[in-house]
Design a protein around this motif. Structure first.
Motif, PDB file in Angstrom:
ATOM      1  N   THR A  65       0.848  -1.193   0.000  1.00 22.24           N
ATOM      2  CA  THR A  65       0.000   0.000   0.000  1.00 22.24           C
ATOM      3  C   THR A  65       0.879   1.236   0.000  1.00 22.24           C
ATOM      4  O   THR A  65       2.105   1.141   0.133  1.00 22.24           O
ATOM      5  CB  THR A  65      -0.989   0.014   1.183  1.00 22.24           C
ATOM      6  OG1 THR A  65      -1.927   1.088   1.002  1.00 22.24           O
ATOM      7  CG2 THR A  65      -0.278   0.199   2.512  1.00 22.24           C
ATOM      8  N   GLU A 109       0.243   1.792  -8.365  1.00 25.05           N
ATOM      9  CA  GLU A 109      -0.907   0.933  -8.091  1.00 25.05           C
ATOM     10  C   GLU A 109      -0.536  -0.077  -7.025  1.00 25.05           C
ATOM     11  O   GLU A 109       0.547  -0.677  -7.080  1.00 25.05           O
ATOM     12  CB  GLU A 109      -1.285   0.145  -9.349  1.00 25.05           C
ATOM     13  CG  GLU A 109      -2.340   0.795 -10.190  1.00 25.05           C
ATOM     14  CD  GLU A 109      -2.644  -0.055 -11.416  1.00 25.05           C
ATOM     15  OE1 GLU A 109      -3.072  -1.215 -11.234  1.00 25.05           O
ATOM     16  OE2 GLU A 109      -2.403   0.439 -12.536  1.00 25.05           O
TER      17      GLU A 109
ATOM     18  N   ALA B 173      -7.954  -0.775  -2.951  1.00 23.85           N
ATOM     19  CA  ALA B 173      -7.454  -1.694  -3.973  1.00 23.85           C
ATOM     20  C   ALA B 173      -8.159  -3.051  -3.873  1.00 23.85           C
ATOM     21  O   ALA B 173      -8.377  -3.719  -4.891  1.00 23.85           O
ATOM     22  CB  ALA B 173      -5.947  -1.869  -3.819  1.00 23.85           C
TER      23      ALA B 173
END
Lengths: 312, 403
Positions: A65, A109, B173
């Motif tokens: 993350t 990402e 995510a």
């Protein structure tokens, strides 16, 4: 010399930091249960065995993350690049807190493969392990803050010449928009010490790094506000105009002078200006230039100076 | 396993949250005595009824050790049970169950749980910059040998904002992210704050657009999704059933609790999006013999909007990954079908340091006791309370029930 926190290796962790200096990434593995361990410990944090070995790994992993810190977590972490905090999961399964470099925030990402970047962060050669994308041509970088090269004197595009008697043209310069950023200058401890000697202001908060680290609310020395203010003269601001046709131009002082945020020793500074007002007075034509000096990457100015220039 | 449910919250006191610059300065011992007197008056009990104490050790002004003995001496109360609780934002939840357990063990009959969080006045030799220095690293240790000093601070990992932001990014995510749903948490809670006379943001309404238009601090968290630190403090009296029967209000019995912690940095959690409140809440519900759907209100620790989202999911109020839909589909105000943080939450009530979690405990008690004024729920017999410390590092849960 910077006020940024630096790692202080212990007897337990030294092989990790020594490895980084030698270009190797070292992790501990438990000989009893094969568990990989990070951060370094005396005991396995899976089975508590103390039978551990240091092993070299590639450092490759995936981004677990991240976040873009729009407000730097300390003023010292402001810089030309955004501060991107990240957690990386290595192929061995351990996670590390780190920062991402060489990547635009839009390209990042969660889950993307990442690779290590050895970053030299101070003059003493301390190495931190940063991360970037696997396709970014970056494996090492030098992050030691050094004085930028002085800008060349003849630089810059042609500027609009405005005669001091053309009041309408001068008034048309008044704007809410700031200029582009100026050239940069480094405020290091040496410059601060010189100013302390010159001005007689040798208060420890500016001049004693050891004491400032322990006792100052800023965690290290900071530059004098007055020093930062006068450094304006050493920054080249890309102004779009040049006033001509006057016999004399004087710095008449300041309508407003504020030091809203501290400048830690070792900071890079830059500035920008705007014409705030133009007035014709009996003593001459007066232009107020709002000059804001910032630590590079900091949104909040370190100095706000509404400089009064008098053309006679 | 667990509590029989015979100990109850019988009284509470809470300073009105105020900005540090305008709040009265008081010594912490002075606040302890002041809050204790107010809470006892609320309960209709006497100082001589108190024989237990739960108090904060970290950030106690007048001492860093021997705090309970010093406080007992200052209060003039002898104790059979004394406990320093050091669990960050879940300290208050941790105090309540420890008090209930001590009472059920029969070692004491009434426990004062207290956290003073107004600033003490400076002495002539005090260094006013010490606080600023301590705040610089926001709860991260700078001690030599502390793993976080060595492996977090040099990388800029410090404070709370970026840690919570990284949990939110990981969640996004895995499950997707709807920032309007996240903003609605803050907006519904702000509505509730309008009905609490002490809320710091009373009189300032908030829209989803206001939240989304506010400054981005650390992606994806806006400043209006982050609590504002205030000066304050609170005390709660937990008492045995015998004392509760002669106290003056409706007691809120402590029928279930749970606590869970295993790391300080969530980077080292097995899964960042499976938070410790999950096991804590399962323990609490199992102990009380109740389920999430039985709750009449949920007082969810809310240092950030993301804390609320994950707590709702992991405590079982909705399925994993369904939190944002749940928030959009339900009215979280005190007038709504899922009353949550009916005092405004810490986001709109204010976060008084480690006493911030008491705002949820006190609100749960006041709703059960019928003391919640304009925001009183018609029926409130069963309430869930959660607490969160660190960066979702340590979490606790309580079930309170009216008799």
């Amino acid at each position: 010399m910077s006020n940024k926190p630096m790692p202080l290796p212990t007897a337990i962790s030294a092989p990790f930091w020594d490895g980084l200096k030698d270009g190797r990434i070292m992790l501990q593995q438990c000989n009893a249960c094969q568990h990989w361990i990070f951060y370094p410990r005396r005991h396995c944090n899976s089975c508590l065995s103390h039978d551990l070995s240091w092993k070299q790994v590639t450092g490759a992993g995936k981004l677990y993350t991240y976040t873009v810190a729009r407000v730097p977590t300390l003023p010292e972490f402001a810089g030309a690049e955004p501060q991107i905090l990240a957690v990386v999961e290595l192929d061995e399964g351990v996670r590390m807190n780190t920062t991402l470099v060489g990547l635009e925030p839009e390209r990042i990402e969660v889950g993307m493969p990442v690779k290590p970047v050895r970053a030299t962060v101070n003059a003493e050669g301390a190495i931190l392990l940063r991360y970037t994308g696997v396709d970014v041509p970056l494996d090492e970088r030098d992050e030691v803050v050094r004085a930028p090269e002085a800008p060349s004197a003849d630089a810059g595009p042609a500027r609009q010449q405005i005669d001091v008697k053309d009041i309408e043209a001068l008034k048309a310069l008044v704007t809410g928009e700031f200029s582009d950023w100026s050239s940069q200058i480094l405020v290091d401890q040496e410059l601060i010490d010189q100013f302390a000697a010159l001005s007689g202001d040798d208060y420890w908060i500016h001049t004693d790094p050891e004491r400032a680290r322990k006792e100052s609310p800023f965690g290290g020395t900071i530059a004098h506000g007055a020093l930062v203010q006068v450094l304006m003269s050493r920054m080249q601001v890309p102004l779009s105009f040049e006033v001509t046709g006057f016999t004399n131009m004087v710095n008449y002082g300041s309508e407003r002078l504020r030091f809203p945020s501290p400048v830690p020793a070792g900071s890079l500074l830059h500035s920008r200006t705007r014409v705030k007002s133009v007035e014709v007075l009996p003593r001459g034509t007066q232009m107020v230039l709002e000059c804001n000096i910032h630590v590079v990457g900091q949104e909040r100015p370190a100095v706000i100076n509404d400089l009064v220039i008098l053309y006679m | 396993m667990g509590l029989k449910g015979t100990a109850a919250i019988v009284g509470a006191a809470q300073y009105k949250p105020e900005k540090y610059s305008t709040a009265p300065q008081m010594f912490h011992l002075e606040q302890v005595a002041d809050l204790a007197a107010q809470a006892l008056a609320d309960a209709g009990l006497q100082a001589s009824d108190i024989d237990g104490l739960c108090i904060n050790g970290p950030h106690f002004h007048e001492a860093s050790s021997f705090v309970p003995a010093m406080a007992a001496e200052y209060l003039g109360i002898a104790l059979n049970f004394a406990e320093v609780v050091d669990l960050g934002g879940t300290t208050s939840v941790g105090m309540i169950w420890r008090a209930a357990a001590a009472i059920e063990l029969g070692i004491c009959q009434a426990v004062l749980c207290v956290i003073p969080q107004r600033m003490a006045s400076f002495g002539p030799d005090d260094d006013p910059s010490a606080m600023a220095r301590a705040m610089r690293f926001g709860g991260h240790s700078t001690q030599y040998g502390a793993p976080e000093a060595e492996f977090d601070l040099p990388y800029g990992h410090m404070g709370q904002n970026t840690g919570y932001a990284m949990i939110a990014q990981r969640y996004a995510a895995q499950y997707g992210y709807d920032q309007r749903a996240m903003a609605k948490i803050a907006v519904d809670q702000r509505f509730n704050a309008q009905a609490h006379p002490d809320a710091i943001f009373r009189g300032q309404e908030l829209s989803i657009e206001d939240v989304l238009g506010s400054k981005m601090v650390a992606d994806p968290l806006h400043i209006l999704e982050i609590v504002m630190p205030v000066a304050g403090g609170a005390a709660v009296i937990v008492a045995s059933k015998e004392l509760a029967m002669r106290s003056k209000g409706r007691p809120a019995y402590i029928t279930g609790f749970g606590e869970r912690l295993g790391y300080k940095s969530p980077s080292y959690s097995p899964d960042m999006t499976e938070t410790p409140v999950g096991p804590a809440a399962r323990s609490a519900f199992a102990m009380a013999g109740l389920k999430p759907a039985d709750m009449h209100a949920a007082q969810i620790y809310d240092c950030y909007t993301i804390t609320v989202l994950l707590s709702l999911e992991d405590a079982g109020f909705c399925a994993k990954g369904e939190g944002m839909r749940f928030i959009l589909d339900n009215d979280l105000t005190y007038k709504g079908n899922f009353p949550m943080n009916t005092h405004g939450g810490q986001l709109s009530f204010g976060q008084a340091g480690s006493a911030g979690g008491f705002s949820q405990v006190v609100e749960a008690y006041q709703q059960v006791a019928g003391k919640a004024g304009d925001r009183q729920l018609k029926v409130c017999d069963q309430v869930f309370v959660s607490g969160t410390g660190g960066v979702m590092s340590e979490q606790g849960a309580l079930i309170l029930q009216g008799a």
